[in-house]
Design an enzyme around this catalytic site. Structure first.
Site, PDB file in Angstrom:
ATOM      1  N   ASP A 106       0.872  -1.158   0.000  1.00  0.00           N
ATOM      2  CA  ASP A 106       0.000   0.000   0.000  1.00  0.00           C
ATOM      3  C   ASP A 106       0.923   1.226   0.000  1.00  0.00           C
ATOM      4  OD1 ASP A 106      -2.429   1.563   0.416  1.00  0.00           O
ATOM      5  OD2 ASP A 106      -1.693   1.833   2.458  1.00  0.00           O
ATOM      6  N   ASP A 120      -0.246   5.129   0.951  1.00  0.00           N
ATOM      7  CA  ASP A 120      -0.536   6.139   1.972  1.00  0.00           C
ATOM      8  C   ASP A 120      -0.530   5.530   3.364  1.00  0.00           C
ATOM      9  OD1 ASP A 120      -1.023   8.491   0.307  1.00  0.00           O
ATOM     10  OD2 ASP A 120      -2.749   7.375  -0.445  1.00  0.00           O
ATOM     11  N   ASP A 170      -1.271  -0.536   6.213  1.00  0.00           N
ATOM     12  CA  ASP A 170      -1.396   0.183   7.482  1.00  0.00           C
ATOM     13  C   ASP A 170      -2.835   0.256   7.967  1.00  0.00           C
ATOM     14  OD1 ASP A 170      -2.232   3.534   7.018  1.00  0.00           O
ATOM     15  OD2 ASP A 170      -2.081   2.131   5.351  1.00  0.00           O
TER      16      ASP A 170
END
Length: 207
Positions: free
Chosen positions: A8, A10, A162
């Protein structure tokens, strides 16, 4: 060791989540929630769902051109403040596995962030966006698409995420998943990129 790493972007490679939430506060001063609460509330979610949530928070519809203004504000903040998490470049330079990005953001935003932070060299054109495939996390479809494009079986893929929606998507895809959080929280797999190689080694040793 063989397989594929799916990152991922961001909040995982670049510390963009505070900037994305700050843009809402800059444009909508009537939002009374603190920055950290907005980050927790919106992390990993599809923008259209976030905008709907914001309308509920402020008690009125957003202007038709709000998304355009929001993306422009985020781009400005990225230009002036976006940074990678400590140790990312060093960790990526030591990884010999094929790597790609699978992000919910638009491809142009992904590429811009990678170029600004000098991470593009690690991923090249191996960038997969929810906007290109029409699938958003927690649906596993984006990760499965990335695995197909990388010619790697899902069981041999490890996702670095995250957000909870990203973790759910990776697990639904039948992939290994490591959850990154610089502040150690429950369910966090690693909190510093100097731990990544060790975490990956443990996954492939047990596979």
């Amino acid at each position: 060791m063989n397989g594929c790493l799916i990152f991922d972007l961001d909040g995982t490679l670049v510390d963009s989540e505070p900037l994305c939430s700050q843009a809402f506060l800059d444009l909508l001063p009537e939002i009374e929630l603190p920055l950290d609460e907005l980050m927790r509330r919106f992390r990993g979610r599809k923008l259209s769902g976030i905008l709907s949530d914001i309308e509920t928070i402020i008690g009125r519809p957003l202007p038709e051109d709000f998304e355009r203004d929001y993306r422009a504000r985020v781009e400005h903040l990225f230009d002036t403040e976006l940074m990678v998490f400590p140790g990312v470049a060093e960790a990526l330079s030591k990884i010999s596995l094929p790597m790609c990005i699978a992000s919910s953001g638009p491809r142009a935003k992904i590429e811009s962030a990678l170029e600004k932070t000098e991470l593009k060299r690690f991923f090249g054109s191996r960038i997969f966006s929810s906007y290109d495939v029409g699938i958003w996390k927690p649906d596993p479809g984006l990760f499965l698409h990335a695995a197909r494009e990388m010619q790697c079986a899902p069981a041999r893929c490890t996702v670095i995420e995250d957000s909870e929606v990203g973790v759910r998507a990776a697990k639904s895809a039948g992939m290994h998943v490591l959850k990154f959080c610089p502040e150690v929280e429950p369910q966090t797999s690693f909190s510093s990129y100097n731990q990544l190689a060790e975490r990956l080694e443990s996954i492939f040793e047990s596979a």
